[in-house]
Write a protein that holds these residues in place. Structure first.
Motif, mmCIF file in Angstrom:
data_model
loop_
_atom_site.group_PDB
_atom_site.id
_atom_site.type_symbol
_atom_site.label_atom_id
_atom_site.label_comp_id
_atom_site.label_asym_id
_atom_site.label_seq_id
_atom_site.Cartn_x
_atom_site.Cartn_y
_atom_site.Cartn_z
ATOM 1 N N ASN A 37 0.824 -1.214 0.000
ATOM 2 C CA ASN A 37 0.000 0.000 0.000
ATOM 3 C C ASN A 37 0.857 1.263 0.000
ATOM 4 O O ASN A 37 0.620 2.200 -0.772
ATOM 5 N N VAL A 38 1.879 1.274 0.861
ATOM 6 C CA VAL A 38 2.749 2.449 0.950
ATOM 7 C C VAL A 38 3.614 2.573 -0.302
ATOM 8 O O VAL A 38 3.831 3.678 -0.813
ATOM 9 N N GLU A 39 4.102 1.446 -0.800
ATOM 10 C CA GLU A 39 4.906 1.478 -2.034
ATOM 11 C C GLU A 39 4.095 2.034 -3.198
ATOM 12 O O GLU A 39 4.602 2.838 -3.991
ATOM 13 N N THR A 40 2.835 1.617 -3.293
ATOM 14 C CA THR A 40 1.975 2.113 -4.374
ATOM 15 C C THR A 40 1.699 3.601 -4.207
ATOM 16 O O THR A 40 1.756 4.372 -5.178
ATOM 17 N N ALA A 41 1.400 4.023 -2.982
ATOM 18 C CA ALA A 41 1.146 5.445 -2.724
ATOM 19 C C ALA A 41 2.368 6.288 -3.085
ATOM 20 O O ALA A 41 2.239 7.363 -3.693
ATOM 21 N N ARG A 42 3.540 5.796 -2.747
ATOM 22 C CA ARG A 42 4.764 6.545 -3.071
ATOM 23 C C ARG A 42 4.983 6.593 -4.579
ATOM 24 O O ARG A 42 5.451 7.606 -5.119
ATOM 25 N N ALA A 43 4.659 5.497 -5.263
ATOM 26 C CA ALA A 43 4.820 5.466 -6.719
ATOM 27 C C ALA A 43 3.882 6.473 -7.389
ATOM 28 O O ALA A 43 4.264 7.157 -8.347
ATOM 29 N N VAL A 44 2.641 6.562 -6.886
ATOM 30 C CA VAL A 44 1.683 7.524 -7.441
ATOM 31 C C VAL A 44 2.164 8.946 -7.185
ATOM 32 O O VAL A 44 2.129 9.812 -8.076
ATOM 33 N N GLU A 45 2.635 9.212 -5.970
ATOM 34 C CA GLU A 45 3.163 10.543 -5.656
ATOM 35 C C GLU A 45 4.359 10.871 -6.555
ATOM 36 O O GLU A 45 4.486 12.002 -7.051
ATOM 37 N N ALA A 46 5.238 9.886 -6.783
ATOM 38 C CA ALA A 46 6.411 10.107 -7.637
ATOM 39 C C ALA A 46 5.993 10.427 -9.071
ATOM 40 O O ALA A 46 6.639 11.250 -9.753
ATOM 41 N N GLU A 47 4.908 9.790 -9.537
ATOM 42 C CA GLU A 47 4.418 10.053 -10.895
ATOM 43 C C GLU A 47 3.905 11.485 -11.009
ATOM 44 O O GLU A 47 4.138 12.156 -12.019
ATOM 45 N N VAL A 48 3.213 11.962 -9.979
ATOM 46 C CA VAL A 48 2.749 13.352 -9.983
ATOM 47 C C VAL A 48 3.939 14.303 -10.048
ATOM 48 O O VAL A 48 3.959 15.255 -10.837
ATOM 49 N N ARG A 49 4.974 14.027 -9.230
ATOM 50 C CA ARG A 49 6.163 14.883 -9.232
ATOM 51 C C ARG A 49 6.880 14.846 -10.572
ATOM 52 O O ARG A 49 7.381 15.876 -11.059
ATOM 53 N N ALA A 50 6.934 13.658 -11.179
ATOM 54 C CA ALA A 50 7.614 13.526 -12.471
ATOM 55 C C ALA A 50 6.946 14.365 -13.549
ATOM 56 O O ALA A 50 7.586 14.748 -14.537
ATOM 57 N N GLN A 51 5.659 14.651 -13.363
ATOM 58 C CA GLN A 51 4.920 15.456 -14.333
ATOM 59 C C GLN A 51 4.902 16.946 -13.965
ATOM 60 O O GLN A 51 4.167 17.724 -14.561
ATOM 61 N N GLY A 52 5.701 17.314 -12.961
ATOM 62 C CA GLY A 52 5.860 18.728 -12.632
ATOM 63 C C GLY A 52 4.888 19.292 -11.625
ATOM 64 O O GLY A 52 4.794 20.516 -11.480
ATOM 65 N N ALA A 53 4.178 18.435 -10.907
ATOM 66 C CA ALA A 53 3.233 18.901 -9.885
ATOM 67 C C ALA A 53 3.616 18.324 -8.523
ATOM 68 O O ALA A 53 4.485 17.449 -8.416
ATOM 69 N N VAL A 54 2.977 18.812 -7.489
ATOM 70 C CA VAL A 54 3.235 18.355 -6.127
ATOM 71 C C VAL A 54 2.038 17.541 -5.646
ATOM 72 O O VAL A 54 0.894 18.002 -5.736
ATOM 73 N N PRO A 55 2.261 16.314 -5.146
ATOM 74 C CA PRO A 55 1.148 15.504 -4.647
ATOM 75 C C PRO A 55 0.742 15.912 -3.237
ATOM 76 O O PRO A 55 1.592 16.254 -2.412
ATOM 77 N N ALA A 56 -0.561 15.867 -2.982
ATOM 78 C CA ALA A 56 -1.086 16.154 -1.642
ATOM 79 C C ALA A 56 -2.030 15.025 -1.243
ATOM 80 O O ALA A 56 -3.229 15.080 -1.526
ATOM 81 N N ALA A 76 3.208 5.548 8.795
ATOM 82 C CA ALA A 76 2.326 5.329 9.947
ATOM 83 C C ALA A 76 0.904 5.012 9.499
ATOM 84 O O ALA A 76 0.260 4.098 10.031
ATOM 85 N N LEU A 77 0.413 5.750 8.512
ATOM 86 C CA LEU A 77 -0.942 5.501 8.014
ATOM 87 C C LEU A 77 -1.039 4.125 7.377
ATOM 88 O O LEU A 77 -2.038 3.417 7.555
ATOM 89 N N GLY A 78 0.003 3.723 6.655
ATOM 90 C CA GLY A 78 -0.009 2.428 5.986
ATOM 91 C C GLY A 78 -0.050 1.250 6.941
ATOM 92 O O GLY A 78 -0.479 0.155 6.561
ATOM 93 N N GLN A 79 0.390 1.463 8.179
ATOM 94 C CA GLN A 79 0.411 0.383 9.178
ATOM 95 C C GLN A 79 -0.645 0.561 10.264
ATOM 96 O O GLN A 79 -0.756 -0.279 11.160
ATOM 97 N N ALA A 80 -1.412 1.637 10.208
ATOM 98 C CA ALA A 80 -2.388 1.932 11.261
ATOM 99 C C ALA A 80 -3.529 0.915 11.261
ATOM 100 O O ALA A 80 -3.894 0.369 10.220
ATOM 101 N N LYS A 81 -4.065 0.666 12.431
ATOM 102 C CA LYS A 81 -5.204 -0.244 12.594
ATOM 103 C C LYS A 81 -6.462 0.567 12.896
ATOM 104 O O LYS A 81 -6.400 1.684 13.408
ATOM 105 N N ASP A 82 -7.610 -0.019 12.601
ATOM 106 C CA ASP A 82 -8.897 0.595 12.915
ATOM 107 C C ASP A 82 -9.007 2.005 12.338
ATOM 108 O O ASP A 82 -9.425 2.952 13.014
#
Length: 303
Positions: A37-56, A76-82
């Motif tokens: 989950n965290v790896e995918t989120a980071r990959a999506v954020e990296a794709e946004v940055r690669a296109q010249g924008a900032v991910p939020a 922390a969010l990727g490992q959080a419970k409940d």
């Protein structure tokens, strides 16, 4: 009341008028296991940055809406419970109680509007569920699109839904549905749904101009940009729909209803496609991040 906490790079980008793309967090907490989950989120954020924008990436943590997550917060969010899966109905309660909440499409739109971010990239929106004429099961994503001025980039609505009724609902509510680069409304894992999209646009500049015109006219609500999954990643409609129907039949037989339906169906489709549905899901999210960054760039430069 100030409830927004901005990640440093997001705060700088907004101050400088640079392009920013909002991202949801339910894909992190409810979409796949850690650490994928965290790896995918980071990959999506990296794709946004690669296109010249900032991910939020948006999330509620410690009684605050976080507009962008630091590396540590994302872990922390990727490992959080409940973690609560929050929408318009429960975002305020989640903040007030200090709980951790992951934002759905509707909640991410609300957070993006509060933060002054006009573009949001996601996977697929919710919509009108099969059998809604008796269950009244309609996603909160639809009324959010009708009232919150954010341009949402998605690969259409999830194919498990009633797509004709979803398009009818959006038309009645005055939501522009813009197919990007084709005439048909895409169906999440598939490029085609068999349904013509109400509008077609072929450039980020056109989409940005339409958003500005809506604001100038004082029209409420956002835009839905339906961006088809890349050809090489799609599962054709002919292949995926029998799988969807089988999963729907299983859900009905087991009496699964309300909020439990979508997670059940997506898990069963993952199993029945031997993981291909998740691979396609990741590919379409990345594709939407690219287009979202392009639209955000066009809005930032007033193209």
């Amino acid at each position: 009341m100030d409830v927004l906490t901005f990640a440093p790079d997001v705060a700088r980008a907004l101050k400088d008028g640079a392009p920013v793309v909002a991202l949801e967090s339910t894909i992190i907490t409810h979409g796949m296991p850690f650490p994928q989950n965290v790896e995918t989120a980071r990959a999506v954020e990296a794709e946004v940055r690669a296109q010249g924008a900032v991910p939020a990436t948006m999330a509620v943590m410690g009684g605050r809406i976080h507009v962008g997550l630091t590396e540590g917060e994302l872990d922390a969010l990727g490992q959080a419970k409940d973690v609560a899966k929050i929408s318009r109905a429960d975002i305020a309660a989640c903040i007030a109680s200090g709980r951790t909440g992951a934002t759905t499409v509707a909640a991410t739109m609300i957070c993006a509007r509060l933060a002054g971010i006009p573009v949001f990239a996601t996977g697929g929106i919710g919509g009108v569920h099969r059998g809604a004429e008796t269950s009244f099961d309609i996603s909160a994503d639809l009324p959010e699109l009708a009232q919150t001025a954010v341009t949402v980039v998605a690969a259409g609505a999830k194919a498990i839904l009633d797509l004709p009724k979803t398009l009818e609902w959006l038309e009645t509510a005055g939501v522009p549905v813009i197919a990007y680069g084709q005439d048909q409304f895409p169906a999440f894992w598939s490029r085609e749904s068999g349904l013509k999209a109400p509008l077609r646009m072929d450039s980020a500049d056109q989409i940005a101009a339409a958003a500005r015109m809506r604001a100038a006219l004082g029209l409420p609500g956002g835009q839905l940009v339906a961006n088809p999954i890349p050809v090489e990643a799609e599962i054709s409609r002919a292949e995926i729909m029998p799988v969807v129907e089988a999963a729907l039949a299983e859900a009905a037989a087991q009496g699964i209803a309300a909020k439990a339906v979508t997670p059940f169906l997506l898990q069963r489709i993952f199993e029945l496609t031997e993981g291909r549905s998740l691979e396609a899901n990741i590919a379409l999210v990345m594709n939407n991040a690219r287009l979202g960054a392009a639209i955000a760039g066009a809005m930032a430069r007033g193209a």
